[in-house]
Structure formats: structure tokens, C-alpha cells
Design a protein around this motif. Structure first.
Motif, mmCIF file in Angstrom:
data_model
loop_
_atom_site.group_PDB
_atom_site.id
_atom_site.type_symbol
_atom_site.label_atom_id
_atom_site.label_comp_id
_atom_site.label_asym_id
_atom_site.label_seq_id
_atom_site.Cartn_x
_atom_site.Cartn_y
_atom_site.Cartn_z
ATOM 1 N N HIS A 168 27.884 31.391 46.528
ATOM 2 C CA HIS A 168 28.858 30.397 46.987
ATOM 3 C C HIS A 168 29.737 29.912 45.834
ATOM 4 O O HIS A 168 29.984 28.718 45.659
ATOM 5 N N GLU A 169 30.223 30.876 45.063
ATOM 6 C CA GLU A 169 31.047 30.551 43.901
ATOM 7 C C GLU A 169 32.200 31.538 43.807
ATOM 8 O O GLU A 169 32.034 32.731 44.056
ATOM 9 N N CYS A 170 33.374 31.046 43.473
ATOM 10 C CA CYS A 170 34.540 31.907 43.301
ATOM 11 C C CYS A 170 34.265 32.898 42.168
ATOM 12 O O CYS A 170 33.878 32.501 41.059
ATOM 13 N N GLN A 171 34.473 34.177 42.449
ATOM 14 C CA GLN A 171 34.153 35.207 41.466
ATOM 15 C C GLN A 171 35.267 35.426 40.446
ATOM 16 O O GLN A 171 35.116 36.254 39.556
ATOM 17 N N HIS A 172 36.359 34.672 40.591
ATOM 18 C CA HIS A 172 37.437 34.802 39.607
ATOM 19 C C HIS A 172 37.432 33.632 38.628
ATOM 20 O O HIS A 172 37.351 33.823 37.422
ATOM 21 N N CYS A 173 37.515 32.412 39.147
ATOM 22 C CA CYS A 173 37.576 31.240 38.252
ATOM 23 C C CYS A 173 36.203 30.639 37.981
ATOM 24 O O CYS A 173 36.078 29.737 37.136
ATOM 25 N N LYS A 214 37.846 23.775 40.941
ATOM 26 C CA LYS A 214 37.280 22.636 41.678
ATOM 27 C C LYS A 214 37.677 22.632 43.156
ATOM 28 O O LYS A 214 37.657 21.579 43.809
ATOM 29 N N ASP A 215 38.059 23.797 43.675
ATOM 30 C CA ASP A 215 38.429 23.905 45.093
ATOM 31 C C ASP A 215 37.161 24.158 45.904
ATOM 32 O O ASP A 215 36.477 25.169 45.707
ATOM 33 N N PRO A 216 36.809 23.268 46.841
ATOM 34 C CA PRO A 216 35.551 23.432 47.585
ATOM 35 C C PRO A 216 35.638 24.457 48.720
ATOM 36 O O PRO A 216 34.612 24.854 49.272
ATOM 37 N N ILE A 217 36.865 24.882 49.076
ATOM 38 C CA ILE A 217 37.026 25.823 50.190
ATOM 39 C C ILE A 217 36.925 27.251 49.649
ATOM 40 O O ILE A 217 37.658 27.633 48.731
ATOM 41 N N LEU A 218 36.011 28.019 50.231
ATOM 42 C CA LEU A 218 35.801 29.401 49.805
ATOM 43 C C LEU A 218 36.283 30.364 50.885
ATOM 44 O O LEU A 218 36.053 30.157 52.070
ATOM 45 N N ASN A 219 36.950 31.438 50.458
ATOM 46 C CA ASN A 219 37.423 32.492 51.352
ATOM 47 C C ASN A 219 36.768 33.815 50.978
ATOM 48 O O ASN A 219 36.432 34.038 49.810
ATOM 49 N N VAL A 220 36.618 34.668 51.960
ATOM 50 C CA VAL A 220 36.106 36.025 51.708
ATOM 51 C C VAL A 220 37.304 36.960 51.678
ATOM 52 O O VAL A 220 38.001 37.134 52.686
ATOM 53 N N HIS A 221 37.533 37.566 50.538
ATOM 54 C CA HIS A 221 38.734 38.378 50.302
ATOM 55 C C HIS A 221 38.403 39.869 50.389
ATOM 56 O O HIS A 221 37.357 40.322 49.910
ATOM 57 N N HIS A 222 39.310 40.633 51.035
ATOM 58 C CA HIS A 222 39.189 42.091 51.090
ATOM 59 C C HIS A 222 39.770 42.684 49.807
ATOM 60 O O HIS A 222 40.961 42.511 49.527
ATOM 61 N N ILE A 223 38.955 43.394 49.056
ATOM 62 C CA ILE A 223 39.426 44.016 47.812
ATOM 63 C C ILE A 223 40.424 45.127 48.139
ATOM 64 O O ILE A 223 41.523 45.170 47.585
ATOM 65 N N GLU A 224 40.032 46.039 49.009
ATOM 66 C CA GLU A 224 40.973 46.981 49.607
ATOM 67 C C GLU A 224 41.384 46.401 50.953
ATOM 68 O O GLU A 224 40.627 45.652 51.559
ATOM 69 N N SER A 225 42.552 46.734 51.421
ATOM 70 C CA SER A 225 43.027 46.178 52.688
ATOM 71 C C SER A 225 42.059 46.522 53.808
ATOM 72 O O SER A 225 41.396 47.563 53.786
ATOM 73 N N ARG A 226 41.986 45.639 54.785
ATOM 74 C CA ARG A 226 41.093 45.887 55.917
ATOM 75 C C ARG A 226 41.474 47.160 56.649
ATOM 76 O O ARG A 226 40.649 47.802 57.286
ATOM 77 N N LYS A 227 42.734 47.544 56.551
ATOM 78 C CA LYS A 227 43.220 48.753 57.203
ATOM 79 C C LYS A 227 42.500 49.994 56.677
ATOM 80 O O LYS A 227 42.152 50.901 57.428
ATOM 81 N N TRP A 280 43.617 41.371 37.603
ATOM 82 C CA TRP A 280 42.448 40.597 38.035
ATOM 83 C C TRP A 280 41.191 41.456 38.039
ATOM 84 O O TRP A 280 40.073 40.922 38.049
ATOM 85 N N ASN A 281 41.371 42.767 38.052
ATOM 86 C CA ASN A 281 40.243 43.711 37.948
ATOM 87 C C ASN A 281 39.211 43.502 39.064
ATOM 88 O O ASN A 281 38.004 43.435 38.818
ATOM 89 N N LEU A 282 39.714 43.388 40.295
ATOM 90 C CA LEU A 282 38.811 43.288 41.446
ATOM 91 C C LEU A 282 38.543 44.693 41.968
ATOM 92 O O LEU A 282 39.431 45.348 42.518
#
Length: 288
Positions: A194-199, A204-217, A248-250
């Protein structure tokens, strides 16, 4: 190597006597029927003596390895690259259809059960179906230029869970990494603590999102294609150019898409090929 057909179009043994082939074409005793691979057809009756030719097929999800040989030499070899854009094209078509329905037929009710896979038994995804058809078509093309008497097909299986965890055994096969989680998103958040993997929480942003590294397509919703980012980092990332995003090297985790493809298609391909061979045995002896 020049491939030869008799006057009726049946395949004969290929030849390396290029000079003789050139003279026959010049004298009108043969004609070119295919340029790649170079194939000629005789314009006169000849003996139909052939040698047993074995065709080996190394099935794959991105490449097909093919080798045809007699007891003395290899008469054909090829590495065929398959299409990998089927999923992307289908996704684009679905987007276009969905927007068109929303613009012009918004009154229609959604028909979720009106699907081909629910109507036809043995239905396969178009991306898998296309690969199987490519395998069958290439084998059919070779049968037209070579007197193939035997086909050997590799139908290797892949244990995906064993690849990820070499020590897995017994009941552990039924207890995957997502056991006990409601959905993939919950699993990814737990995996990333439950921690941002970049910063790493510096924003200090409490809202977390799940990001697609490659596009969902193209990458799908697999956990190895998802990463946890806070909303601040997530919005910042999507405002960057493609060159800045690379910094960003994701990188997504190891993908087992090819192994999954082979697990789905291997026996379907084998059974369809065997069914085609049975139809040919009445006129010509062919084993598989």
C-alpha cells in the motif's frame, strides 16, 4: 533448391541441378508456378519416383520452426514469424463499435449473453485461432511442393506454476498468489505494501491508484503488468511525453503469455492436423 511438380501437379523430389532447370524452362519443357520457394512444373509426362520425406514442425506462439528432410539431406527449412497484433486490432475494433453504439443506438439494452463463445463448443480466442490456422496453412503449402510421407509435431506442455515456483507441489497448485484477495487490485496493493512505488510516500497523497505498465490493450490486467502509484504520481506520469516516461523505469514482470498460448493451442492444432491427414489417406499414404 528447386521444387518440382509433375504434369498433374503432384510433387516430385526437389533438385539442385539449376542448369538443367534453366534449360528446361528455356525449351518450354517446364514452367514456373511459384517464385518463393522457387517451384517449376513439368510440361511432359515423367516417372513419379519419390523418396520418403519427413516434415518436422516446432510449433510456437511467435515463431514456427519447420524442417523437411529425407534420410540423406534436408530439403526445406524455414523459420516463420507469426502475427502478434491480433489482440490490439480486436481491442481497437471493440472501442470503435462501443462508441458507435453509444452515439447511434443508446436505447438498446446490453446483451451480455450474445457471445460467440457461448454458442459454439470448442471456440478459441481469435489470437489463438489465427496462430493455429497459420500452422495448418504452412503445412498445407509444403504438401503441395514436397512428397511428404510423415509429419512430426512437437506438443510440449508448460507448467506455469512450476516455472514461477520450482518447489511447488501437491495442494499448493490450488493455492495461487491471489488466494484470499477479492480482486487483482486488492492483491497488487497488498503486494506493494500500500505504498507508491515511485515516490515511496514522499508526496503524502493518501489516494492510491493501480497503474498499467503496458497499456491494457496489449498488456492486460495481469498482476505483473500492474503497479501501485499515488494519484499525484499517476497524473504526473500520464502528462509526460513518451521519452520522459521511460526515465521512470517502470518495467512489467516476466510474462508467460507465450507459454499460455501453447498450452491452449497445442492439442487443438494436433487434432485438427490429424483430422486433415485422415482425409488425405484415401489418395496418398501420410503418417503423423
Amino acid at each position: 533448391m528447386v521444387y518440382v511438380l509433375d504434369i498433374t501437379g503432384s510433387p516430385l523430389m526437389p533438385t539442385e541441378r539449376h542448369g538443367k532447370v534453366r534449360r528446361m524452362l528455356k525449351d518450354g519443357k517446364a514452367k514456373v508456378v511459384k517464385k518463393n520457394p522457387f517451384t517449376v512444373q513439368l510440361c511432359y509426362s515423367s516417372t513419379n519416383y519419390t523418396q520418403p520425406v519427413t516434415l518436422g514442425v516446432d510449433a510456437g506462439s511467435k515463431h514456427i520452426g519447420i524442417s523437411a528432410s529425407t534420410e540423406q539431406q534436408e530439403v526445406y527449412v524455414a523459420d516463420i514469424e507469426l502475427r502478434t497484433d491480433i489482440v490490439k486490432n480486436l481491442f481497437t475494433r471493440r472501442e470503435a463499435r462501443r462508441t458507435r453504439r453509444n452515439r447511434k443506438t443508446r436505447y438498446r439494452k446490453a446483451r451480455f449473453q450474445n457471445r460467440v463463445k457461448s454458442k459454439h463448443k470448442g471456440w478459441l480466442a481469435p489470437s489463438v485461432e489465427q496462430k493455429i490456422q497459420c500452422h495448418l496453412k504452412k503445412i498445407g503449402d509444403l504438401r503441395q511442393i514436397l512428397p511428404i510421407t510423415k509429419i512430426v509435431v512437437e506438443t510440449a506442455s508448460f507448467d506455469l506454476q512450476k516455472i514461477q515456483n520450482p518447489d511447488i507441489q501437491g495442494i499448493e497448485y490450488q493455492q495461487g498468489s491471489q488466494l484470499g484477495f477479492w480482486n487483482v487490485r486488492e492483491y497488487v496493493l497488498f503486494r506493494d505494501n500500500h505504498e507508491c512505488q515511485h515516490c515511496k510516500g514522499k508526496s503524502k497523497d493518501p489516494i492510491l491508484n493501480v497503474h498499467h505498465i503496458e497499456s491494457r490493450k496489449t498488456g492486460g490486467n495481469a498482476p505483473n503488468n500492474l503497479i501501485t502509484l499515488c494519484e499525484t504520481c499517476h497524473k504526473t506520469y500520464h502528462r509526460l511525453s513518451s521519452e520522459e516516461q521511460k526515465k521512470w523505469n517502470l518495467k512489467r514482470g516476466k510474462s508467460f503469455k507465450d507459454a499460455a498460448f501453447m498450452g491452449i493451442m497445442r492439442w487443438t492444432f494436433y487434432n485438427r492436423l490429424k483430422k486433415c491427414i485422415r482425409k488425405l489417406r484415401s489418395s496418398k499414404r501420410l503418417a503423423i
